[in-house]
Design an enzyme around this catalytic site. Structure first.
Site, PDB file in Angstrom:
ATOM      1  N   GLU A 227       0.801  -1.389  -0.106  1.00  0.00           N
ATOM      2  CA  GLU A 227       0.045  -0.022  -0.166  1.00  0.00           C
ATOM      3  C   GLU A 227       0.753   1.265  -0.050  1.00  0.00           C
ATOM      4  O   GLU A 227       1.124   1.915   1.124  1.00  0.00           O
ATOM      5  CB  GLU A 227      -0.792  -0.085   1.215  1.00  0.00           C
ATOM      6  N   ASN A 325     -11.674   2.529   4.247  1.00  0.00           N
ATOM      7  CA  ASN A 325     -11.855   3.206   5.071  1.00  0.00           C
ATOM      8  C   ASN A 325     -13.072   4.291   5.178  1.00  0.00           C
ATOM      9  O   ASN A 325     -13.195   4.681   3.973  1.00  0.00           O
ATOM     10  CB  ASN A 325     -10.772   3.994   5.775  1.00  0.00           C
TER      11      ASN A 325
END
Length: 421
Positions: A227, A325
């Site tokens: 990531e 998220n």
């Protein structure tokens, strides 16, 4: 609105139709769905004539099976209002979250996560996977037991899975890795072993221990991998190598894989060639990655964080898109409607044919499970459907918030009628 016995003139995506489904002017003809006791008993090309009593004529409205949100963080969600200034980028968000979690209680996590599940339910989700931060080797996170309780509470409405998001360094010792895997396995069949794999904590042997421990415990694996936009990241490539060498039998899901977009094309494509040979599903998180990657205060980002979804799909690699998220330090915006994530991906990755092709990346829960993928079909499935009443197949996912969600053929209350406060 009462349950219908048939849905007339529905527009189904091409990926959900048989190969010999008839077309007109290059487009699939509309479909009639017959419902029986909350299940879909037949899907046929639409027949002419007026709708009968108990039939609902959708007049070409796009229809999808129940949605899958394959990668979320409902332990962190809705914490943004109580968190102050956050430094830009992934590591800054981690620091902010670490400070906030000191104040977490079971009641706090349960309330926030329940709100997330309500949003997902109203959006049409039937399956949601959440990652739970796990930072200490000898302490079970507060959120872990809360997620297990919520999985039981929501049984029959949303299939909730939980993944232990454990920093890679905790797997350096194989005995400890095995103990963590056993603890995850004891939670139940809805639990998976996970790890955070990044150049800041890179350890190839620790990553191998993840799969050794998972295999011995009978667990599937779901990892946060690469990531970042560091071309030296090697988590995804190493994962493919480990699976090939060990013959790991479980399903592996790799979320993010942003570094592919920063690597030389030959290197990135070679990694995808290797991924295509092993049981890996990729999950792209476009909204959060667009906000976090190449993030510097006061500077417009030059690079984008979305991984190589087109190239992966072209190689037959299962690719899912998910929310990640929502309203926490990692992402100020978002919702638990995975169609929003696809809308972001359509723009960021320039995806063609969003409804006919890429909607599959929101619906294939079998791509999260062991074994070969099943043939996509509605016949025999529960009539858990999402009907997009405000758009058509050409404009979708624009105006997709206008929808009717069916559960076993019965509409649930629409978004404006539900309370989320």
């Amino acid at each position: 609105m009462n349950a219908s016995t048939a849905l007339r003139n529905t527009r189904l995506p091409r990926w959900l139709l048989p190969a010999l489904w008839p077309t007109h002017a290059g487009e699939p003809v509309l479909a009639d769905l017959t419902l029986d006791a909350g299940r879909i008993s037949a899907v046929r090309p639409a027949a002419p004539g007026p709708a009968l009593v108990g039939h609902w004529d959708l007049q070409g409205a796009p229809v999808l099976p129940g949605l899958v949100d394959a990668h979320t963080h409902i332990d962190k969600t809705f914490t943004l209002p109580r968190i102050g200034e956050v430094q830009p980028g992934l590591l800054g968000a981690i620091d902010a979250m670490m400070a906030d979690r000191l104040h977490w209680t079971p009641a706090d996590v349960h309330a926030r996560a329940s709100r997330a599940l309500e949003w997902a339910w109203a959006a049409g989700c039937v399956h949601l996977r959440t990652h739970v931060d796990w930072w200490e080797p000898d302490t079970t996170p507060v959120a872990w037991s809360v997620m297990a309780a919520l999985a039981a509470e929501w049984q029959g409405r949303i299939q909730l899975e939980q993944v232990s998001l454990i920093k890679l360094t905790l797997f350096q010792d194989l005995a400890q890795a095995r103990r963590l895997a056993r603890q995850v396995a004891a939670t139940g069949p809805h639990a998976l072993l996970g790890a955070f794999v990044h150049t800041s904590n890179w350890d190839g042997q620790a990553l191998r221990h993840v799969f050794i421990a998972a295999g011995e415990a009978g667990l599937d694996v779901d990892i946060h991998v690469d990531e970042e936009l560091n071309p030296k990241a090697q988590g995804l490539a190493t994962t493919a190598t480990i699976l090939r060498e060990t013959g790991f039998k479980g399903r592996v899901v790799c979320g993010h894989s942003c570094a592919l977009a920063a690597q030389p094309e030959s290197q990135a494509l070679a990694t995808l060639d290797a991924v295509a040979q092993v049981p890996i599903t990729l999950v792209s998180l476009p909204i959060t990655n667009l906000l976090l990657q190449d993030a510097v205060t006061g500077r417009t980002p030059r690079q984008r964080g979305i991984t190589l979804v087109k190239e992966a799909r072209a190689r037959g690699i299962p690719v899912l898109l998910a929310s990640d998220n929502v309203q926490d330090p990692f992402c100020r915006v978002g919702s638990y409607d995975p169609v929003e994530a696809l809308g972001a991906a359509v723009l960021a990755a320039q995806l063609d044919h969003p409804f006919d092709v890429w909607s599959e990346s929101l619906c294939r829960r079998d791509w999260l499970q062991r074994g070969p993928a099943a043939a996509a079909s509605l016949v025999g499935a529960a009539a858990d459907l999402v009907i997009f009443t405000g758009t058509d197949a050409w404009g979708w996912p624009s105006r997709s918030s206008q929808r009717v969600v069916l559960r076993s053929g019965v509409p649930i209350p629409s978004l404006p009628e539900r309370q989320f406060a």
